[in-house]
Design a protein around this motif. Structure first.
Motif, PDB file in Angstrom:
ATOM      1  N   ASP A   1       0.828  -1.207   0.000  1.00  0.00           N
ATOM      2  CA  ASP A   1       0.000   0.000   0.000  1.00  0.00           C
ATOM      3  C   ASP A   1       0.863   1.258   0.000  1.00  0.00           C
ATOM      4  OD1 ASP A   1      -2.371  -1.421  -0.056  1.00  0.00           O
ATOM      5  OD2 ASP A   1      -2.581  -1.436   2.134  1.00  0.00           O
ATOM      6  N   CYS A   2       2.063   1.156   0.540  1.00  0.00           N
ATOM      7  CA  CYS A   2       2.990   2.299   0.549  1.00  0.00           C
ATOM      8  C   CYS A   2       4.185   2.066  -0.377  1.00  0.00           C
ATOM      9  CB  CYS A   2       3.517   2.566   1.960  1.00  0.00           C
ATOM     10  SG  CYS A   2       2.246   3.108   3.122  1.00  0.00           S
ATOM     11  N   HIS A   3       4.666   0.829  -0.410  1.00  0.00           N
ATOM     12  CA  HIS A   3       5.819   0.482  -1.245  1.00  0.00           C
ATOM     13  C   HIS A   3       5.277   0.019  -2.589  1.00  0.00           C
ATOM     14  CE1 HIS A   3       8.710   0.673   2.108  1.00  0.00           C
ATOM     15  NE2 HIS A   3       7.687   0.290   2.838  1.00  0.00           N
TER      16      HIS A   3
ATOM     17  N   GLU B   1       6.259  13.064   0.144  1.00  0.00           N
ATOM     18  CA  GLU B   1       5.057  13.592  -0.508  1.00  0.00           C
ATOM     19  C   GLU B   1       3.961  12.524  -0.590  1.00  0.00           C
ATOM     20  OE1 GLU B   1       8.195  13.712  -2.300  1.00  0.00           O
ATOM     21  OE2 GLU B   1       8.580  15.582  -1.238  1.00  0.00           O
ATOM     22  N   PHE B   2       4.359  11.272  -0.765  1.00  0.00           N
ATOM     23  CA  PHE B   2       3.412  10.167  -0.844  1.00  0.00           C
ATOM     24  C   PHE B   2       2.651  10.031   0.480  1.00  0.00           C
ATOM     25  CE2 PHE B   2       2.241   5.764  -0.144  1.00  0.00           C
ATOM     26  CZ  PHE B   2       1.624   5.410  -1.335  1.00  0.00           C
ATOM     27  N   CYS B   3       3.360  10.210   1.591  1.00  0.00           N
ATOM     28  CA  CYS B   3       2.757  10.073   2.923  1.00  0.00           C
ATOM     29  C   CYS B   3       1.669  11.115   3.158  1.00  0.00           C
ATOM     30  CB  CYS B   3       3.827  10.196   4.007  1.00  0.00           C
ATOM     31  SG  CYS B   3       5.152   8.968   3.853  1.00  0.00           S
ATOM     32  N   LEU B   4       1.784  12.255   2.484  1.00  0.00           N
ATOM     33  CA  LEU B   4       0.804  13.334   2.652  1.00  0.00           C
ATOM     34  C   LEU B   4      -0.570  12.970   2.086  1.00  0.00           C
ATOM     35  CD1 LEU B   4       3.087  16.387   1.847  1.00  0.00           C
ATOM     36  CD2 LEU B   4       2.121  15.779   4.084  1.00  0.00           C
ATOM     37  N   ASP B   5      -0.644  11.894   1.319  1.00  0.00           N
ATOM     38  CA  ASP B   5      -1.948  11.439   0.830  1.00  0.00           C
ATOM     39  C   ASP B   5      -2.841  10.986   1.983  1.00  0.00           C
ATOM     40  OD1 ASP B   5      -1.223  11.968  -1.760  1.00  0.00           O
ATOM     41  OD2 ASP B   5      -0.871   9.862  -2.295  1.00  0.00           O
ATOM     42  N   CYS B   6      -2.222  10.510   3.072  1.00  0.00           N
ATOM     43  CA  CYS B   6      -2.994  10.010   4.216  1.00  0.00           C
ATOM     44  C   CYS B   6      -2.706  10.763   5.519  1.00  0.00           C
ATOM     45  CB  CYS B   6      -2.693   8.531   4.454  1.00  0.00           C
ATOM     46  SG  CYS B   6      -3.109   7.465   3.066  1.00  0.00           S
ATOM     47  N   HIS B   7      -1.510  11.334   5.630  1.00  0.00           N
ATOM     48  CA  HIS B   7      -1.086  11.954   6.887  1.00  0.00           C
ATOM     49  C   HIS B   7      -1.007  13.471   6.773  1.00  0.00           C
ATOM     50  CE1 HIS B   7       0.011   8.073   8.649  1.00  0.00           C
ATOM     51  NE2 HIS B   7       0.560   7.769   7.486  1.00  0.00           N
ATOM     52  N   GLU B   8      -1.185  14.145   7.905  1.00  0.00           N
ATOM     53  CA  GLU B   8      -1.032  15.597   7.974  1.00  0.00           C
ATOM     54  C   GLU B   8       0.442  15.961   7.812  1.00  0.00           C
ATOM     55  OE1 GLU B   8      -3.547  17.827   8.391  1.00  0.00           O
ATOM     56  OE2 GLU B   8      -4.977  16.173   8.319  1.00  0.00           O
ATOM     57  N   ALA B   9       0.713  17.147   7.341  1.00  0.00           N
ATOM     58  CA  ALA B   9       2.087  17.615   7.128  1.00  0.00           C
ATOM     59  C   ALA B   9       2.890  17.571   8.430  1.00  0.00           C
ATOM     60  CB  ALA B   9       2.088  19.024   6.539  1.00  0.00           C
TER      61      ALA B   9
ATOM     62  N   THR C   1       2.635  15.488  10.913  1.00  0.00           N
ATOM     63  CA  THR C   1       3.009  14.105  11.191  1.00  0.00           C
ATOM     64  C   THR C   1       4.199  13.694  10.338  1.00  0.00           C
ATOM     65  OG1 THR C   1       0.729  13.552  11.742  1.00  0.00           O
ATOM     66  CG2 THR C   1       2.179  11.709  11.198  1.00  0.00           C
ATOM     67  N   VAL C   2       4.177  14.059   9.072  1.00  0.00           N
ATOM     68  CA  VAL C   2       5.275  13.719   8.160  1.00  0.00           C
ATOM     69  C   VAL C   2       6.557  14.423   8.607  1.00  0.00           C
ATOM     70  CG1 VAL C   2       6.096  13.840   5.774  1.00  0.00           C
ATOM     71  CG2 VAL C   2       3.705  13.245   6.252  1.00  0.00           C
ATOM     72  N   THR C   3       6.457  15.664   9.055  1.00  0.00           N
ATOM     73  CA  THR C   3       7.621  16.410   9.553  1.00  0.00           C
ATOM     74  C   THR C   3       8.191  15.735  10.798  1.00  0.00           C
ATOM     75  OG1 THR C   3       6.736  18.467   8.660  1.00  0.00           O
ATOM     76  CG2 THR C   3       8.422  18.661  10.363  1.00  0.00           C
ATOM     77  N   GLU C   4       7.325  15.297  11.710  1.00  0.00           N
ATOM     78  CA  GLU C   4       7.774  14.601  12.912  1.00  0.00           C
ATOM     79  C   GLU C   4       8.471  13.287  12.567  1.00  0.00           C
ATOM     80  OE1 GLU C   4       4.385  14.139  15.483  1.00  0.00           O
ATOM     81  OE2 GLU C   4       4.170  16.310  15.752  1.00  0.00           O
ATOM     82  N   LEU C   5       7.929  12.566  11.593  1.00  0.00           N
ATOM     83  CA  LEU C   5       8.554  11.313  11.163  1.00  0.00           C
ATOM     84  C   LEU C   5       9.930  11.569  10.562  1.00  0.00           C
ATOM     85  CD1 LEU C   5       5.585   9.351   9.559  1.00  0.00           C
ATOM     86  CD2 LEU C   5       6.854   8.735  11.624  1.00  0.00           C
ATOM     87  N   GLU C   6      10.040  12.614   9.779  1.00  0.00           N
ATOM     88  CA  GLU C   6      11.332  12.959   9.171  1.00  0.00           C
ATOM     89  C   GLU C   6      12.357  13.302  10.256  1.00  0.00           C
ATOM     90  OE1 GLU C   6      14.275  13.277   6.532  1.00  0.00           O
ATOM     91  OE2 GLU C   6      12.286  12.451   6.151  1.00  0.00           O
ATOM     92  N   LEU C   7      11.948  14.046  11.263  1.00  0.00           N
ATOM     93  CA  LEU C   7      12.844  14.393  12.372  1.00  0.00           C
ATOM     94  C   LEU C   7      13.278  13.124  13.107  1.00  0.00           C
ATOM     95  CD1 LEU C   7      14.253  16.449  14.189  1.00  0.00           C
ATOM     96  CD2 LEU C   7      12.116  16.643  15.486  1.00  0.00           C
ATOM     97  N   LEU C   8      12.343  12.220  13.367  1.00  0.00           N
ATOM     98  CA  LEU C   8      12.668  10.970  14.047  1.00  0.00           C
ATOM     99  C   LEU C   8      13.648  10.138  13.219  1.00  0.00           C
ATOM    100  CD1 LEU C   8      12.157   9.175  16.507  1.00  0.00           C
ATOM    101  CD2 LEU C   8      10.197   8.210  15.285  1.00  0.00           C
ATOM    102  N   ARG C   9      13.427  10.080  11.920  1.00  0.00           N
ATOM    103  CA  ARG C   9      14.358   9.342  11.051  1.00  0.00           C
ATOM    104  C   ARG C   9      15.747   9.951  11.090  1.00  0.00           C
ATOM    105  NH1 ARG C   9      10.965   8.289   5.594  1.00  0.00           N
ATOM    106  NH2 ARG C   9      10.638  10.475   5.915  1.00  0.00           N
TER     107      ARG C   9
END
Length: 142
Positions: A71-73, A84-92, A94-102
């Motif tokens: 579904d993602c891969h 950008e793909f994650c933004l189809d389901c997640h708020e910006a 959330t994606v920023t927080e995930l990027e920081l965690l990574r």
């Protein structure tokens, strides 16, 4: 995992260490259906389904909603999706927080001088750098 050359050849059956070789058979659309990503991606699946040794089960929201790896891969390469793909389901946010965690995982902030648990080793081995279950990954690595 093995060289598929001429069965009578010297190298037939020998292990191939390059990841690119796996794609020849295993990352084709017909083999990437359902849950065929295991056993090669055990750390990612363990974290995604929240099944880590010594930790109470805590599946990611995506696992609870029965999303499959594909579904993602997407595509024949099954490469990780871009933010950008994650933004189809997640708020910006959330994606920023995930990027920081990574980035924290990549920089080694999650590592400590103490002995690592089996759960920590699995989270560390996850190629998604915690994105498969960020809440559990953060909990385990603290």
């Amino acid at each position: 995992c093995h060289d598929g050359t001429d069965p009578g050849g010297v190298s037939h059956g020998n292990r191939i260490s390059a990841k690119a070789s796996c794609v020849k058979c295993h990352h084709k659309p017909e083999t990437a259906k359902g849950n065929s990503c295991e056993p090669c991606h055990i750390p990612s699946r363990s974290l995604y389904f929240g099944r880590l040794p010594g930790i109470d089960d805590s599946p990611s929201p995506m696992a609870e909603s029965e999303m499959a790896c594909t579904d993602c891969h997407e595509g024949s390469s099954l490469k990780p999706p871009k933010d950008e793909f994650c933004l189809d389901c997640h708020e910006a946010e959330t994606v920023t927080e995930l990027e920081l965690l990574r980035k924290q995982f990549d920089s080694g902030i999650h590592k400590s001088g103490k002995t690592r648990t089996d759960a920590q080793r699995l989270v560390d081995a996850d190629g998604g750098r915690a994105v498969h279950n960020p809440v559990l990954a953060k909990k385990v690595m603290q």
